[in-house]
Design an enzyme around this catalytic site. Structure first.
Site, PDB file in Angstrom:
ATOM      1  N   GLY A  90       0.706  -1.211   0.129  1.00  0.00           N
ATOM      2  CA  GLY A  90       0.071  -0.071   0.004  1.00  0.00           C
ATOM      3  C   GLY A  90       0.845   1.211  -0.032  1.00  0.00           C
ATOM      4  O   GLY A  90       0.433   2.169  -0.558  1.00  0.00           O
ATOM      5  N   ASP A  91       1.764   1.189   0.853  1.00  0.00           N
ATOM      6  CA  ASP A  91       2.893   2.263   0.630  1.00  0.00           C
ATOM      7  C   ASP A  91       3.389   2.776  -0.602  1.00  0.00           C
ATOM      8  O   ASP A  91       3.783   3.557  -1.203  1.00  0.00           O
ATOM      9  CB  ASP A  91       4.090   2.197   1.820  1.00  0.00           C
ATOM     10  CG  ASP A  91       3.317   2.066   3.388  1.00  0.00           C
ATOM     11  OD1 ASP A  91       2.225   2.747   3.634  1.00  0.00           O
ATOM     12  OD2 ASP A  91       4.167   1.193   3.816  1.00  0.00           O
ATOM     13  N   ALA A  92       3.983   1.281  -1.434  1.00  0.00           N
ATOM     14  CA  ALA A  92       4.306   1.517  -2.736  1.00  0.00           C
ATOM     15  C   ALA A  92       3.460   2.055  -3.652  1.00  0.00           C
ATOM     16  O   ALA A  92       3.952   3.064  -4.442  1.00  0.00           O
ATOM     17  CB  ALA A  92       4.952   0.169  -3.184  1.00  0.00           C
TER      18      ALA A  92
END
Length: 295
Positions: free
Chosen positions: A256-258
């Site tokens: 999700g961060d990526a």
């Protein structure tokens, strides 16, 4: 420049090689990698766009090492030093799903940041973890408001259902109402938790549209694993973007961060929403076979 404010931690990633055996031994493979949702976003974004990380780590060797590792990704790292650098134990089952045991440590000790740390930011992104401790929560909200007041755009990530439950879904919705982020990132479970907190059943697309309706100035981006990502943009019908298949998925940590890094850097360089989501999907695919948020 893209700014990201929040946690810089050490992840102890534990790949289970068999089902977890309570009160006994379980065969695993272990890795130590840089973590923290905000630091993950900054690391991936820094590879392709000018990026600044803002946070707090301990005045200890772990903090020194994590700052140096993040800077090696091209990130302008601005950190306060206090307390003890935090860490997270991340248990990864054979299907790649995560169970996280966080100790955020120094990350919660972030004081309101110097104005020059947010000056010049075109966009500021803050994972919701930043709001779960003080004085960091106040510092995060202040930085978001300051950036928006200067004409920059801002975004928030819902972070996790555990975080939302501990903070309070309705309380978080009220916070979003006051901050009015331009973008809210959430996975399906987080979006449904917020829909329930807002009075919806949170079980289908209609409820997610109701959630978006509670945030009339915010583009709500709902990720759903391998299923299409849905974008609720103000004044537009829901937009669904297919996720290209990825073989050999082993670890969902940091995906999700990526995605957020890929999406935000694409938007900052002029891409439309559909193209930015495609960039987010491509960036997320890079982390799915490796330990933690590494590629």
């Amino acid at each position: 420049m893209l700014g990201v404010l929040g946690d810089l931690l050490e992840d102890h990633v534990v790949w289970l090689r068999e089902p977890l055996r309570a009160a006994s031994d379980t065969e695993v493979t272990m890795y130590r990698v840089r973590g923290g949702s905000a630091a993950n976003v900054a690391a991936f974004a820094g590879e392709r766009h000018p990026t600044r990380f803002i946070g707090c780590v301990g005045a200890d060797p772990e903090g020194d090492r994590l700052v140096a590792e993040l800077a090696a990704h091209g990130v302008d790292v601005r950190v306060q030093r206090a307390g003890r650098t935090g860490s997270v134990v991340v248990l990864i089952d054979p299907a790649g799903e995560r169970t996280m045991l966080p100790y955020r440590g120094a990350a919660t000790l972030l004081e309101p940041v110097a104005p020059e740390w947010t000056d010049g930011l075109a966009h500021l992104h803050v994972p919701a973890y930043a709001f779960t401790g003080e004085p960091a929560g106040t510092a995060a909200a202040d930085a978001l408001r300051r950036t928006a007041a200067r004409g920059g755009t801002v975004s928030v990530d819902a972070s996790s259902t555990g975080m939302l439950r501990a903070y309070g879904e309705r309380r978080f919705l009220r916070l979003l109402g006051t901050l009015a982020p331009h973008v809210l990132f959430a996975n399906r479970a987080e979006a449904e938790a917020l829909a329930r907190g807002g009075g919806g059943a949170g079980s289908d697309g209609a409820d997610l549209r109701a959630l978006a309706g509670r945030l009339p100035r915010t583009t709500v981006i709902v990720k759903d694993g391998a299923r299409p990502t849905t974008v609720f943009a103000p004044g537009h019908p829901p937009l669904r973007i297919a996720v290209p298949p990825v073989d050999g998925v082993r670890d969902l940590t940091g995906a999700g961060d990526a995605f957020a890094a890929g999406y935000l850097t694409a938007r900052l360089t002029g891409a439309g929403i559909r193209a930015a989501c495609a960039a987010g999907h491509a960036t997320a695919a890079r982390v799915l076979r490796t330990p933690g948020a590494s590629a």
